[in-house]
Design a protein around this motif. Structure first.
Motif, PDB file in Angstrom:
ATOM      1  N   SER A  17       0.805  -1.211   0.000  1.00  0.00           N
ATOM      2  CA  SER A  17       0.000   0.000   0.000  1.00  0.00           C
ATOM      3  C   SER A  17       0.843   1.268   0.000  1.00  0.00           C
ATOM      4  CB  SER A  17      -0.918   0.016   1.238  1.00  0.00           C
ATOM      5  OG  SER A  17      -1.780  -1.087   1.235  1.00  0.00           O
ATOM      6  N   PHE A  18       2.042   1.207   0.577  1.00  0.00           N
ATOM      7  CA  PHE A  18       2.863   2.404   0.709  1.00  0.00           C
ATOM      8  C   PHE A  18       4.182   2.261  -0.056  1.00  0.00           C
ATOM      9  CE2 PHE A  18       0.062   1.986   4.302  1.00  0.00           C
ATOM     10  CZ  PHE A  18      -0.586   3.214   4.289  1.00  0.00           C
ATOM     11  N   LYS A  65      12.946  -0.515   6.147  1.00  0.00           N
ATOM     12  CA  LYS A  65      13.085   0.936   6.156  1.00  0.00           C
ATOM     13  C   LYS A  65      11.900   1.559   6.883  1.00  0.00           C
ATOM     14  CE  LYS A  65      13.851   4.894   3.054  1.00  0.00           C
ATOM     15  NZ  LYS A  65      12.764   5.798   3.482  1.00  0.00           N
ATOM     16  N   LYS A  66      12.173   2.378   7.878  1.00  0.00           N
ATOM     17  CA  LYS A  66      11.136   3.132   8.588  1.00  0.00           C
ATOM     18  C   LYS A  66      11.577   4.580   8.649  1.00  0.00           C
ATOM     19  CE  LYS A  66       8.774   3.684  13.034  1.00  0.00           C
ATOM     20  NZ  LYS A  66       7.388   3.815  12.533  1.00  0.00           N
ATOM     21  N   GLY A  67      10.859   5.441   7.956  1.00  0.00           N
ATOM     22  CA  GLY A  67      11.312   6.819   7.861  1.00  0.00           C
ATOM     23  C   GLY A  67      12.654   6.879   7.159  1.00  0.00           C
ATOM     24  N   ASP A  68      13.641   7.478   7.812  1.00  0.00           N
ATOM     25  CA  ASP A  68      14.992   7.554   7.252  1.00  0.00           C
ATOM     26  C   ASP A  68      15.907   6.456   7.777  1.00  0.00           C
ATOM     27  OD1 ASP A  68      14.429   9.862   5.732  1.00  0.00           O
ATOM     28  OD2 ASP A  68      14.801  11.156   7.465  1.00  0.00           O
ATOM     29  N   ALA A 190      -2.096  10.370   4.553  1.00  0.00           N
ATOM     30  CA  ALA A 190      -1.387   9.378   3.743  1.00  0.00           C
ATOM     31  C   ALA A 190       0.110   9.638   3.696  1.00  0.00           C
ATOM     32  CB  ALA A 190      -1.973   9.349   2.335  1.00  0.00           C
ATOM     33  N   ASP A 191       0.517  10.905   3.551  1.00  0.00           N
ATOM     34  CA  ASP A 191       1.940  11.208   3.476  1.00  0.00           C
ATOM     35  C   ASP A 191       2.640  10.872   4.786  1.00  0.00           C
ATOM     36  OD1 ASP A 191       1.743  12.086   0.882  1.00  0.00           O
ATOM     37  OD2 ASP A 191       1.394  14.179   1.448  1.00  0.00           O
ATOM     38  N   ALA A 192       1.991  11.170   5.908  1.00  0.00           N
ATOM     39  CA  ALA A 192       2.584  10.867   7.212  1.00  0.00           C
ATOM     40  C   ALA A 192       2.666   9.365   7.425  1.00  0.00           C
ATOM     41  CB  ALA A 192       1.762  11.518   8.323  1.00  0.00           C
ATOM     42  N   VAL A 193       1.594   8.649   7.057  1.00  0.00           N
ATOM     43  CA  VAL A 193       1.588   7.195   7.239  1.00  0.00           C
ATOM     44  C   VAL A 193       2.690   6.555   6.411  1.00  0.00           C
ATOM     45  CG1 VAL A 193       0.265   5.088   6.816  1.00  0.00           C
ATOM     46  CG2 VAL A 193      -0.848   7.059   7.853  1.00  0.00           C
ATOM     47  N   LEU A 197       5.286   4.119   8.457  1.00  0.00           N
ATOM     48  CA  LEU A 197       5.152   2.663   8.378  1.00  0.00           C
ATOM     49  C   LEU A 197       6.437   2.037   7.850  1.00  0.00           C
ATOM     50  CD1 LEU A 197       1.574   1.939   6.986  1.00  0.00           C
ATOM     51  CD2 LEU A 197       2.494   1.269   9.201  1.00  0.00           C
ATOM     52  N   PRO A 198       6.829   0.878   8.361  1.00  0.00           N
ATOM     53  CA  PRO A 198       8.023   0.198   7.857  1.00  0.00           C
ATOM     54  C   PRO A 198       7.746  -0.494   6.523  1.00  0.00           C
ATOM     55  CG  PRO A 198       7.013  -1.091   9.599  1.00  0.00           C
ATOM     56  CD  PRO A 198       6.223   0.178   9.517  1.00  0.00           C
ATOM     57  N   ILE A 199       8.734  -0.447   5.647  1.00  0.00           N
ATOM     58  CA  ILE A 199       8.673  -1.089   4.336  1.00  0.00           C
ATOM     59  C   ILE A 199       9.931  -1.916   4.158  1.00  0.00           C
ATOM     60  CG2 ILE A 199       8.681  -0.686   1.840  1.00  0.00           C
ATOM     61  CD1 ILE A 199       7.098   1.858   2.330  1.00  0.00           C
TER      62      ILE A 199
END
Length: 276
Positions: A17-18, A65-68, A190-193, A197-199
């Motif tokens: 989804s992200f 990856k979560k955020g940076d 959506a942008d914040a999520v 969220l970890p990818i």
């Protein structure tokens, strides 16, 4: 790819989804293909080998990856229930491969479920599972398959990505879950999520572990008993080495740190043992 979301014993979150970047979408496709190696046919008399192959790839070719921030999976446990592998320690769930599944013990990467019609009410299936554990009734579900990979230990990439840095390790499934899923916006922005969220992304081994520039050593992965699983959970599978971890030789910070329940201590199973 169609994805299913069922809210029962935990929460499912879809990696796709992200995943907007082409390289992330490609990595997710490769991850799903890897996870789908686990099915009822493949695990018959071969579960340990299948699990170890997947564990080796997850801990050497993928990072979260979560955020940076990036994290390496350095200890994971496999849980799988199917007609050919009736492990009663597995939480019932219904999911495609490659979702996050948050549950009372931590967070899983889901394996592909195959839920037959009689088991479609997952809440009822879970009640049957709770009763089945008490009596060790392995066939409480006749034909369904489901499972996941519990994350037990992570290593955060530091600026110089030094695997000897004791502070870079997050140990224990609840701590790992809290690290990956700490806060989400109440307004569903959506942008914040997407940022929070970890990818899972694909990485080369020298990006994950710069100290292994010459490639993956043969002894990179060790195996151990799953933590806290005894014959009350599953009489048949409690003594199987379905926990996999990066050899302490290559993650010295984990070895040096005063962390509890290191898998190479009392839970370790030697490489030369037979598991069938």
């Amino acid at each position: 790819m169609a994805e299913q979301f069922i809210a029962l014993h935990g929460t499912y979150i879809n990696n796709y989804s992200f995943a907007s970047e082409p390289k992330t979408i490609e990595a997710m496709a490769q991850l799903v293909e890897l996870l789908e190696r686990v099915n009822d046919s493949s695990v018959k008399d071969n579960a340990f080998e299948i699990f170890k192959e997947i564990a080796t790839e997850l801990m050497s070719k993928f990072a979260i990856k979560k955020g940076d921030d990036y994290y390496q999976m350095v200890e994971i446990e496999f849980y799988w229930y199917s007609p050919n592998h009736r492990d009663l320690s597995v939480y019932p769930r219904k999911s495609e491969a490659g979702n996050w599944f948050l549950h009372p013990s931590g967070v899983d990467i889901t394996l592909k479920s195959n839920i037959v019609k009689d088991d479609e009410d997952i809440s009822k299936l879970r009640l049957r599972w709770e009763d089945a554990k008490k009596e060790q009734k392995e066939d409480y579900s006749k034909k369904s398959s489901y499972g996941g990979i519990l994350i037990r230990t992570l290593r955060k990439f530091t600026p110089n990505n030094d695997s000897e840095d004791m502070d870079s390790f997050i140990v224990g499934p609840w701590n790992c879950s809290d690290t990956l899923f700490d806060y989400l916006p109440c307004d569903g922005n959506a942008d914040a999520v997407k940022f929070m969220l970890p990818i899972i992304e694909k990485k080369n081994i020298d990006e994950i572990m710069p100290n292994l520039k010459d490639g993956l050593p043969n002894d990179y992965i060790g195996q151990a008993l799953r933590s806290g699983i005894d014959d009350n959970h599953t009489a048949k599978f409690h003594n199987k080495p379905y926990c996999f971890y990066v050899n302490k030789l290559y993650v010295r910070g984990w070895e040096k740190g005063t962390f509890p329940n290191k898998p190479w201590n009392s839970r370790k199973v030697d490489f030369n043992e037979t598991f069938k």
